[in-house]
Each structure stands twice: as C-alpha cells, then as structure tokens.
Scaffold this motif. Structure first.
Motif, PDB file in Angstrom:
ATOM      1  N   PRO A  83       0.829  -1.217   0.000  1.00 30.94           N
ATOM      2  CA  PRO A  83       0.000   0.000   0.000  1.00 30.94           C
ATOM      3  C   PRO A  83       0.855   1.256   0.000  1.00 30.94           C
ATOM      4  O   PRO A  83       1.838   1.362   0.734  1.00 30.94           O
ATOM      5  CB  PRO A  83      -0.809  -0.118   1.295  1.00 30.94           C
ATOM      6  CG  PRO A  83      -0.831  -1.581   1.589  1.00 30.94           C
ATOM      7  CD  PRO A  83       0.481  -2.123   1.118  1.00 30.94           C
ATOM      8  N   GLY A  84       0.482   2.216  -0.849  1.00 26.28           N
ATOM      9  CA  GLY A  84       1.176   3.494  -0.886  1.00 26.28           C
ATOM     10  C   GLY A  84       2.429   3.514  -1.731  1.00 26.28           C
ATOM     11  O   GLY A  84       3.067   4.567  -1.868  1.00 26.28           O
ATOM     12  N   LEU A  85       2.825   2.373  -2.318  1.00 29.60           N
ATOM     13  CA  LEU A  85       4.036   2.312  -3.124  1.00 29.60           C
ATOM     14  C   LEU A  85       3.702   2.072  -4.592  1.00 29.60           C
ATOM     15  O   LEU A  85       2.746   1.381  -4.920  1.00 29.60           O
ATOM     16  CB  LEU A  85       4.968   1.202  -2.636  1.00 29.60           C
ATOM     17  CG  LEU A  85       5.536   1.325  -1.225  1.00 29.60           C
ATOM     18  CD1 LEU A  85       6.498   0.187  -0.947  1.00 29.60           C
ATOM     19  CD2 LEU A  85       6.214   2.679  -1.011  1.00 29.60           C
ATOM     20  N   ASP A 123       8.812   2.854  -6.720  1.00 25.13           N
ATOM     21  CA  ASP A 123       9.258   2.792  -5.326  1.00 25.13           C
ATOM     22  C   ASP A 123       9.886   1.432  -5.022  1.00 25.13           C
ATOM     23  O   ASP A 123      10.928   1.345  -4.364  1.00 25.13           O
ATOM     24  CB  ASP A 123       8.077   3.019  -4.374  1.00 25.13           C
ATOM     25  CG  ASP A 123       7.486   4.414  -4.478  1.00 25.13           C
ATOM     26  OD1 ASP A 123       8.236   5.359  -4.773  1.00 25.13           O
ATOM     27  OD2 ASP A 123       6.272   4.541  -4.263  1.00 25.13           O
ATOM     28  N   VAL A 124       9.231   0.377  -5.490  1.00 22.13           N
ATOM     29  CA  VAL A 124       9.749  -0.977  -5.270  1.00 22.13           C
ATOM     30  C   VAL A 124      11.083  -1.152  -5.979  1.00 22.13           C
ATOM     31  O   VAL A 124      12.018  -1.765  -5.453  1.00 22.13           O
ATOM     32  CB  VAL A 124       8.724  -2.028  -5.730  1.00 22.13           C
ATOM     33  CG1 VAL A 124       9.320  -3.425  -5.688  1.00 22.13           C
ATOM     34  CG2 VAL A 124       7.479  -1.971  -4.847  1.00 22.13           C
ATOM     35  N   SER A 125      11.211  -0.596  -7.186  1.00 22.26           N
ATOM     36  CA  SER A 125      12.478  -0.682  -7.915  1.00 22.26           C
ATOM     37  C   SER A 125      13.603   0.024  -7.172  1.00 22.26           C
ATOM     38  O   SER A 125      14.767  -0.341  -7.306  1.00 22.26           O
ATOM     39  CB  SER A 125      12.327  -0.067  -9.311  1.00 22.26           C
ATOM     40  OG  SER A 125      11.443  -0.828 -10.103  1.00 22.26           O
ATOM     41  N   ALA A 126      13.246   1.038  -6.370  1.00 24.27           N
ATOM     42  CA  ALA A 126      14.247   1.759  -5.578  1.00 24.27           C
ATOM     43  C   ALA A 126      14.566   1.050  -4.272  1.00 24.27           C
ATOM     44  O   ALA A 126      15.365   1.556  -3.474  1.00 24.27           O
ATOM     45  CB  ALA A 126      13.755   3.174  -5.285  1.00 24.27           C
ATOM     46  N   GLY A 127      13.945  -0.118  -4.037  1.00 21.95           N
ATOM     47  CA  GLY A 127      14.271  -0.924  -2.876  1.00 21.95           C
ATOM     48  C   GLY A 127      13.244  -0.922  -1.771  1.00 21.95           C
ATOM     49  O   GLY A 127      13.377  -1.677  -0.801  1.00 21.95           O
ATOM     50  N   LEU A 128      12.196  -0.112  -1.878  1.00 16.98           N
ATOM     51  CA  LEU A 128      11.218  -0.020  -0.788  1.00 16.98           C
ATOM     52  C   LEU A 128      10.274  -1.208  -0.796  1.00 16.98           C
ATOM     53  O   LEU A 128       9.796  -1.629  -1.844  1.00 16.98           O
ATOM     54  CB  LEU A 128      10.431   1.280  -0.899  1.00 16.98           C
ATOM     55  CG  LEU A 128      11.238   2.557  -0.666  1.00 16.98           C
ATOM     56  CD1 LEU A 128      10.356   3.782  -0.861  1.00 16.98           C
ATOM     57  CD2 LEU A 128      11.862   2.563   0.729  1.00 16.98           C
TER      58      LEU A 128
END
Length: 269
Positions: free
Chosen positions: A81-83, A87-92
């Motif tokens: 949620p919220g990503l 964002d996931v590609s940046a590691g989050l």
C-alpha cells in the motif's frame, strides 16, 4: 542512540572505511503519495490483465483497479500500500517510516566495475538492519544514479565502481535516529540527510516521502539525494538558487525547497 557497526563477512554486514572531509545536509518533509493498485512479477516484469488474460510486459505497467484478474497468476503479488512500481524498484518494501532500525548496518554483497571512464571511485552500499528495504534494489538505484550520463562523470573525468570491501565512498540508507547519530555534530533532526566523513547517509524518511515539491516524482528526488550527498564527499559545497525560474544547481539545498528555482537532480542535466 549509538549506532553499532558490525564487522564480519559482507553478507553479515561489516563497515570499514576511511573518514573523508565533506559538507552538509539535504532533505525535508513531504507528503506520502498514493497510487492505484498495481501488480508486479517477482522476476521484475509486470503483468497487465485484459479481458481475463494476463499479459507480461518488460516495462512497469499500471493496472487500473477494475482490470485486476479474479485469480492472480502464479508469481504475481500486489504492491505494498502506498508504493508504486518505481518505489519498489528503488528498494522499498513498505511506505512506513520507522523512527529507528536495528542500529547496525549490512553491506550489500557484490561488486560492479562500473563504466570504466575516468578516475574510478569505489563505492560501498550499506542498509540499516531491520528496515523494509531490498538491499540489492537499493544498491542498483544508487549505482545507476552515480553512473548516469547526467551524473558526476558526465565529462568523462570520473566513474563509480561498487565493491563490498574497503571503499572511498560509503552510501548508507538509515532510519531517522541512525542518521542523527551518524551525521553528528551536524543537526539533522530526524528529517534530513548528510554527506560527511566519507559517508553519504541517506534518511529513509526522505527516500520514502521525498518532499512536498517532488511528492509526485519521488524517483527524481532520489536521484537528487544520492547525487547531492555524494557531491559533498567529492568536495562540493552548497550553492544558491541563481534566480526565479532558473534550474537549481544540484548542490542547492533542494530538500528544503528548490523554489524559486526549478527542481534539478543532476550535476550535468
């Protein structure tokens, strides 16, 4: 809080580095932006549902809520949620920002010789233990930023190579409390980052939220954060906005605000 530095194998997290003089801070509060639901393939490709069929595409594809398949295909998971996919590609792996992590850091294992143009500066990437972060994805973002054609090596004078051993430059992703400890005596107040003593210490809060000016483009803000703090380690001090409507110099403190200049993430845009 005292930040512990773990010694041992790279996978266990060890931190050896020589102090280097540098400068100051970078960032400030910004709202978390939300996005429509997306799904992502664990292998890195993203899927899009259409007419009951799942189509794989090499690039991230936004999936409107009404188009999600009734039964997710194997290997497909919903984004946190919220990503966004970026964002996931940046590691989050979470949009939550804890005040503190474990206080110890693990070196991201692996090495990359870099593009091999100009003087090679070695970089070691570390992530605080206990953060919801994919270390390999974070490290890839850092190195892609540093070796981007718009980056510090744009004139061919310098390039960056990643190592999990001794390095001239250390890039750390840390919780707000750990940033305060690592950046002292600079006053980061749990909000900003710093580049000092051979370490570019990036605040997880800024990596997740960016700023009010860049909440809709957090990827560009992350490029700025890496380039700005490493810029301090390369000997660059802060600069001022040259005038309303002009592009901000990278070394302007744009985490407070770029205005009246326009935001800029690159030393050689």
């Amino acid at each position: 809080m005292a930040v512990g530095l773990v010694l041992g194998a790279a996978s266990a997290g060890w931190t050896v580095g020589s102090p280097r003089a540098a400068a100051v801070v970078a960032d400030v509060l910004g709202p978390t932006s939300t996005s429509t639901p997306e799904v992502i393939d664990r292998t890195g490709s993203q899927s899009r549902a259409s007419g009951g069929r799942t189509l794989l595409a090499p690039d991230p594809v936004v999936v409107p809520q009404g188009m999600l398949p009734t039964e997710p295909a194997p290997g497909i998971v919903a984004l946190p949620p919220g990503l966004t996919a970026q964002d996931v590609s940046a590691g989050l792996r979470s949009a939550e920002v804890p005040t503190s992590g474990a206080g110890t850091f693990s070196v991201v294992p692996g090495a990359d010789p870099g593009p091999g143009t100009g003087t090679v500066r070695t970089v070691r990437v570390e992530v605080e233990d206990g953060l919801a972060v994919d270390p390999a994805a974070f490290a890839a973002t850092v190195m892609a930023t540093l070796n981007d054609p718009r980056g510090w090596g744009a004139d061919g004078s310098i390039s960056f190579a990643r190592t999990d051993g001794d390095a001239e430059i250390r890039v750390l992703l840390a919780s707000p409390d750990a940033v305060d400890d690592l950046c002292a005596p600079l006053r980061t107040g749990g909000e900003v980052s710093c580049g000092t003593a051979g370490r570019a210490v990036l605040n997880l809060k800024r990596w997740v939220l960016a700023t009010s000016e860049t909440a809709d483009d957090r990827t560009t803000y992350r490029h700025y954060l890496v380039n700005h703090e490493v810029g301090h380690l390369l000997g660059h001090g802060h600069e001022r906005c040259p005038g309303p409507g002009q592009r901000a110099p990278l070394m302007q403190q744009q985490s407070y605000k770029a205005a009246p200049c326009t935001f800029n993430a690159w030393p050689f845009p």
